[in-house]
Design a protein around this motif. Sequence first.
Motif, PDB file in Angstrom:
ATOM      1  N   UNK A 197       0.844  -1.202   0.000  1.00 40.36           N
ATOM      2  CA  UNK A 197       0.000   0.000   0.000  1.00 40.36           C
ATOM      3  C   UNK A 197       0.875   1.246   0.000  1.00 40.36           C
ATOM      4  N   UNK A 198       1.859   1.278   0.881  1.00 38.94           N
ATOM      5  CA  UNK A 198       2.724   2.461   0.989  1.00 38.94           C
ATOM      6  C   UNK A 198       3.454   2.715  -0.323  1.00 38.94           C
ATOM      7  N   UNK A 199       3.989   1.676  -0.931  1.00 41.84           N
ATOM      8  CA  UNK A 199       4.700   1.849  -2.206  1.00 41.84           C
ATOM      9  C   UNK A 199       3.751   2.341  -3.300  1.00 41.84           C
ATOM     10  N   UNK A 200       2.582   1.761  -3.349  1.00 44.85           N
ATOM     11  CA  UNK A 200       1.621   2.130  -4.392  1.00 44.85           C
ATOM     12  C   UNK A 200       1.210   3.594  -4.279  1.00 44.85           C
ATOM     13  N   UNK A 201       0.900   4.032  -3.071  1.00 38.70           N
ATOM     14  CA  UNK A 201       0.382   5.386  -2.909  1.00 38.70           C
ATOM     15  C   UNK A 201       1.468   6.439  -2.718  1.00 38.70           C
ATOM     16  N   UNK A 202       2.744   6.044  -2.807  1.00 42.39           N
ATOM     17  CA  UNK A 202       3.837   7.017  -2.774  1.00 42.39           C
ATOM     18  C   UNK A 202       4.258   7.451  -4.163  1.00 42.39           C
ATOM     19  N   UNK A 203       3.766   6.761  -5.175  1.00 42.85           N
ATOM     20  CA  UNK A 203       4.077   7.180  -6.546  1.00 42.85           C
ATOM     21  C   UNK A 203       3.271   8.446  -6.862  1.00 42.85           C
ATOM     22  N   UNK A 204       3.702   9.210  -7.837  1.00 41.53           N
ATOM     23  CA  UNK A 204       2.915  10.389  -8.215  1.00 41.53           C
ATOM     24  C   UNK A 204       1.461  10.043  -8.574  1.00 41.53           C
ATOM     25  N   UNK A 205       1.296   8.957  -9.309  1.00 45.07           N
ATOM     26  CA  UNK A 205      -0.070   8.545  -9.673  1.00 45.07           C
ATOM     27  C   UNK A 205      -0.860   8.120  -8.445  1.00 45.07           C
TER      28      UNK A 205
END
Length: 66
Positions: free
Chosen positions: A8-16
């Motif tokens: 979750x953290x990796x996914x929502x740390x991207x610009x998108x």
Amino acid sequence: MTELEKQYARTFQTPSGKAVLQHLRKITIERTLGPNASDNELRWAEANRAFVRQIENIILRAKNGE
């Protein structure tokens, strides 16, 4: 911290991911309903807000290493 929380953290740390999470906040948590909102509308809105808060809490736990 679980592997899923890390994901979750990796996914929502991207610009998108950040843009998507901000959009979810805007249409749920930051949305207000008028005084004529039905009981069903209020319940639906609160369920959506809780869902977005849950995502944010998972991300926070991952960031804090809990």
